[in-house]
Design a protein around this motif. Structure first.
Motif, PDB file in Angstrom:
ATOM      1  N   ASP A  44       0.698  -1.052   0.010  1.00 26.22           N
ATOM      2  CA  ASP A  44      -0.071   0.135   0.115  1.00 26.22           C
ATOM      3  C   ASP A  44       0.672   1.174  -0.188  1.00 26.22           C
ATOM      4  OD1 ASP A  44      -2.125  -1.890   0.381  1.00 26.22           O
ATOM      5  OD2 ASP A  44      -2.861  -1.164   1.978  1.00 26.22           O
ATOM      6  N   TYR A  45       2.218   1.290   0.035  1.00 24.65           N
ATOM      7  CA  TYR A  45       2.970   2.116   0.118  1.00 24.65           C
ATOM      8  C   TYR A  45       2.780   3.525  -0.644  1.00 24.65           C
ATOM      9  CZ  TYR A  45       7.289   5.556  -0.104  1.00 24.65           C
ATOM     10  OH  TYR A  45       7.857   6.399  -0.088  1.00 24.65           O
ATOM     11  N   GLU A  46       2.655   3.060  -2.192  1.00 23.75           N
ATOM     12  CA  GLU A  46       2.553   4.536  -3.008  1.00 23.75           C
ATOM     13  C   GLU A  46       1.113   4.876  -2.878  1.00 23.75           C
ATOM     14  OE1 GLU A  46       4.704   5.538  -4.961  1.00 23.75           O
ATOM     15  OE2 GLU A  46       6.396   4.038  -4.907  1.00 23.75           O
ATOM     16  N   TYR A  47       0.228   3.933  -2.799  1.00 22.49           N
ATOM     17  CA  TYR A  47      -1.146   4.634  -2.551  1.00 22.49           C
ATOM     18  C   TYR A  47      -1.537   5.507  -1.418  1.00 22.49           C
ATOM     19  CZ  TYR A  47      -6.229   4.772  -2.513  1.00 22.49           C
ATOM     20  OH  TYR A  47      -7.427   5.316  -2.289  1.00 22.49           O
ATOM     21  N   GLN A  68       3.358   9.992   7.234  1.00 24.70           N
ATOM     22  CA  GLN A  68       4.655   9.507   7.390  1.00 24.70           C
ATOM     23  C   GLN A  68       4.831   8.283   7.004  1.00 24.70           C
ATOM     24  OE1 GLN A  68       6.918  12.657  10.092  1.00 24.70           O
ATOM     25  NE2 GLN A  68       5.579  11.310  11.357  1.00 24.70           N
ATOM     26  N   ALA A  69       5.006   8.012   5.554  1.00 23.21           N
ATOM     27  CA  ALA A  69       5.032   6.575   5.204  1.00 23.21           C
ATOM     28  C   ALA A  69       6.312   6.120   4.713  1.00 23.21           C
ATOM     29  CB  ALA A  69       3.848   6.302   4.033  1.00 23.21           C
ATOM     30  N   TYR A  70       6.644   4.836   4.982  1.00 26.31           N
ATOM     31  CA  TYR A  70       8.118   4.327   4.458  1.00 26.31           C
ATOM     32  C   TYR A  70       7.905   2.936   3.920  1.00 26.31           C
ATOM     33  CZ  TYR A  70       9.546   8.009   7.592  1.00 26.31           C
ATOM     34  OH  TYR A  70       9.967   9.593   8.164  1.00 26.31           O
ATOM     35  N   PRO A  71       8.674   2.696   2.805  1.00 26.43           N
ATOM     36  CA  PRO A  71       8.619   1.259   2.295  1.00 26.43           C
ATOM     37  C   PRO A  71       9.398   0.206   2.798  1.00 26.43           C
ATOM     38  CG  PRO A  71      10.138   2.755   1.081  1.00 26.43           C
ATOM     39  CD  PRO A  71       9.426   3.522   2.058  1.00 26.43           C
ATOM     40  N   GLU A  72      10.605   0.939   3.626  1.00 25.21           N
ATOM     41  CA  GLU A  72      11.426   0.039   4.147  1.00 25.21           C
ATOM     42  C   GLU A  72      11.901   0.383   5.745  1.00 25.21           C
ATOM     43  OE1 GLU A  72      15.016  -0.463   1.701  1.00 25.21           O
ATOM     44  OE2 GLU A  72      13.739  -0.558  -0.076  1.00 25.21           O
ATOM     45  N   ALA A  73      12.084  -0.507   6.546  1.00 23.08           N
ATOM     46  CA  ALA A  73      12.080  -0.093   7.896  1.00 23.08           C
ATOM     47  C   ALA A  73      13.691   0.724   7.951  1.00 23.08           C
ATOM     48  CB  ALA A  73      12.263  -1.527   8.871  1.00 23.08           C
ATOM     49  N   ASN A  74      14.478   0.215   7.458  1.00 25.64           N
ATOM     50  CA  ASN A  74      15.920   1.039   7.453  1.00 25.64           C
ATOM     51  C   ASN A  74      15.736   2.509   7.025  1.00 25.64           C
ATOM     52  OD1 ASN A  74      15.922   0.938   4.605  1.00 25.64           O
ATOM     53  ND2 ASN A  74      17.494  -0.653   4.551  1.00 25.64           N
ATOM     54  N   LYS A  75      14.605   3.080   6.326  1.00 26.99           N
ATOM     55  CA  LYS A  75      14.472   4.418   6.196  1.00 26.99           C
ATOM     56  C   LYS A  75      13.811   5.124   7.113  1.00 26.99           C
ATOM     57  CE  LYS A  75      14.849   3.439   1.295  1.00 26.99           C
ATOM     58  NZ  LYS A  75      14.258   3.434  -0.217  1.00 26.99           N
ATOM     59  N   MET A  76      13.305   4.225   8.086  1.00 26.84           N
ATOM     60  CA  MET A  76      12.260   4.962   9.464  1.00 26.84           C
ATOM     61  C   MET A  76      13.080   5.699  10.160  1.00 26.84           C
ATOM     62  SD  MET A  76       9.363   1.971   9.649  1.00 26.84           S
ATOM     63  CE  MET A  76       8.121   3.026  10.403  1.00 26.84           C
ATOM     64  N   PRO A  77      12.798   6.740  11.043  1.00 26.10           N
ATOM     65  CA  PRO A  77      13.384   7.256  12.246  1.00 26.10           C
ATOM     66  C   PRO A  77      13.356   6.204  13.306  1.00 26.10           C
ATOM     67  CG  PRO A  77      11.352   8.214  11.755  1.00 26.10           C
ATOM     68  CD  PRO A  77      11.611   7.651  10.719  1.00 26.10           C
ATOM     69  N   ALA A  78      14.603   6.436  14.087  1.00 29.35           N
ATOM     70  CA  ALA A  78      14.324   5.660  15.390  1.00 29.35           C
ATOM     71  C   ALA A  78      13.208   6.203  16.369  1.00 29.35           C
ATOM     72  CB  ALA A  78      15.613   5.445  15.930  1.00 29.35           C
ATOM     73  N   CYS A  79      12.411   5.376  16.786  1.00 28.10           N
ATOM     74  CA  CYS A  79      11.247   5.951  17.700  1.00 28.10           C
ATOM     75  C   CYS A  79      11.346   5.371  19.013  1.00 28.10           C
ATOM     76  CB  CYS A  79      10.046   5.635  16.932  1.00 28.10           C
ATOM     77  SG  CYS A  79       9.635   6.146  15.158  1.00 28.10           S
ATOM     78  N   ASP A  80      10.626   6.217  19.746  1.00 28.60           N
ATOM     79  CA  ASP A  80      10.572   5.969  21.322  1.00 28.60           C
ATOM     80  C   ASP A  80       9.706   4.549  21.514  1.00 28.60           C
ATOM     81  OD1 ASP A  80      11.507   8.198  22.253  1.00 28.60           O
ATOM     82  OD2 ASP A  80       9.753   9.185  21.416  1.00 28.60           O
ATOM     83  N   VAL A  81       8.590   4.399  20.709  1.00 28.33           N
ATOM     84  CA  VAL A  81       7.513   3.164  20.717  1.00 28.33           C
ATOM     85  C   VAL A  81       7.511   2.721  19.309  1.00 28.33           C
ATOM     86  CG1 VAL A  81       5.544   2.328  21.465  1.00 28.33           C
ATOM     87  CG2 VAL A  81       6.436   4.291  22.807  1.00 28.33           C
TER      88      VAL A  81
END
Length: 320
Positions: A44-47, A68-81
């Motif tokens: 569903d990323y592109e949509y 804030q959508a990402y197709p891969e985990a390694n492109k996401m920011p580090a998060c608290d939860v």
């Protein structure tokens, strides 16, 4: 209670791993409440990147036009939860995903079905950074970026400790619960995560399993006296499984689960949807692991064993 704990909830960042019926619903509610939420999506990323997320809910429909959508985990920011809402059949991907998305002092909240799932996550990030959660939610993803919330929504969360020792209620549990309550999600704090997981299995094992084996919705299982009786027998076997692990489920709990399901709108379980869509079933975490936990303690659960074997056969044939 959580709402008496004073802190700035808007400082917390969230990552949703698995933006489906469950992760998409809870993540959307958190963002709607003003929290910083990051969504991992696959097909569903592109949509969603272009159109956002749509939530139809018994509590009111809403649309998030920007996510804030990402197709891969390694492109996401580090998060608290980090909310782990992937199917457990995808947990082999977690060693590559989790280290990128959880802060050093962050926590992974495992909102997955079954038993033993926190053990897998603890091996990757450490037991002190793991929390478990049980979702009482009727929700389906009906189209790309489109979630339909039918009923319920409460989450029960508990701290994970090695060997599922009861860990009590902590400040960070209260903080996370307050975030969800801000988003309109009813929360319950569990002192004993293992007991909470066995309690959830009282519902999950009969309804998810029988819905696949008998090709039936929850209302069909409840309206027929033979299947209703079978549901109750399976529930009592789960209670015995919990007892073998020194966790006592109250006598009235089975009747409460039957009552809730009678009141529930006709529902096609998550396992039935996976089966119909020819996706792998969560057989091991929802059936195999509880059986192994109980069998190691000397308990015999014949109906659950038979259901497990039937599901293994159907799953194998369905995915070939």
């Amino acid at each position: 209670m959580a709402n008496q704990f004073i802190y700035n909830s808007f400082q917390h960042s969230y990552a949703i791993l698995g933006t489906g019926a469950l992760g998409g619903y809870y993540g959307a509610c958190l963002q709607k409440a003003g929290l910083n939420v990051n969504f991992l999506l696959h097909s569903d990323y592109e949509y969603v990147k272009k159109h956002g997320l749509v939530v139809e809910s018994k509590n009111g429909d809403f649309t998030l036009t920007q996510v804030q959508a990402y197709p891969e985990a390694n492109k996401m920011p580090a998060c608290d939860v980090v909310i782990l809402a992937l199917k457990t059949t995808q947990n082999h991907l977690l060693p590559q995903m989790l280290p990128h998305v959880v802060k050093d002092n962050g926590v992974v909240l495992v909102l997955q079905n079954g038993l033993g799932v926190e053990d897998e996550v603890a091996k990757i990030v450490g037991a002190e950074r793991v929390m478990g959660g049980l979702c009482f939610l009727c929700s389906n993803k009906v189209a790309p970026g489109h979630i339909r919330h039918l009923d319920y929504g409460e989450i029960k969360i508990g701290e994970y400790a090695a060997n599922y020792q009861a860990a009590g209620i902590t400040n960070r549990m209260q903080q996370i619960a307050a975030d969800f309550e801000l988003a309109g999600i009813k929360m319950e704090l569990a002192e004993d995560l293992l007991l909470a997981r066995w309690q959830k299995l009282v519902w999950n094992i009969p309804y998810n399993g029988l819905s696949v084996v008998l090709d039936a919705r929850t209302d069909e299982l409840m309206s027929n006296p033979d299947t209703r009786s079978l549901v109750e027998e399976l529930m009592w076997e789960v209670v015995n499984g919990a007892k073998s692990c020194d966790r006592i489920i109250p006598q009235n709990f089975v009747e409460t689960m039957l009552h809730y399901t009678n009141k529930m709108k006709p529902y096609r379980t998550s396992m039935k949807i996976d089966y119909d869509e020819k996706r792998p079933l969560e057989v091991e975490t929802m059936f195999g692991n509880p059986l192994r936990f109980a069998q190691e303690k000397g308990a015999n659960l014949p109906n659950i064993t038979m259901l497990y074997q039937q599901l293994k056969f159907l799953d194998s044939r369905n995915c070939n």
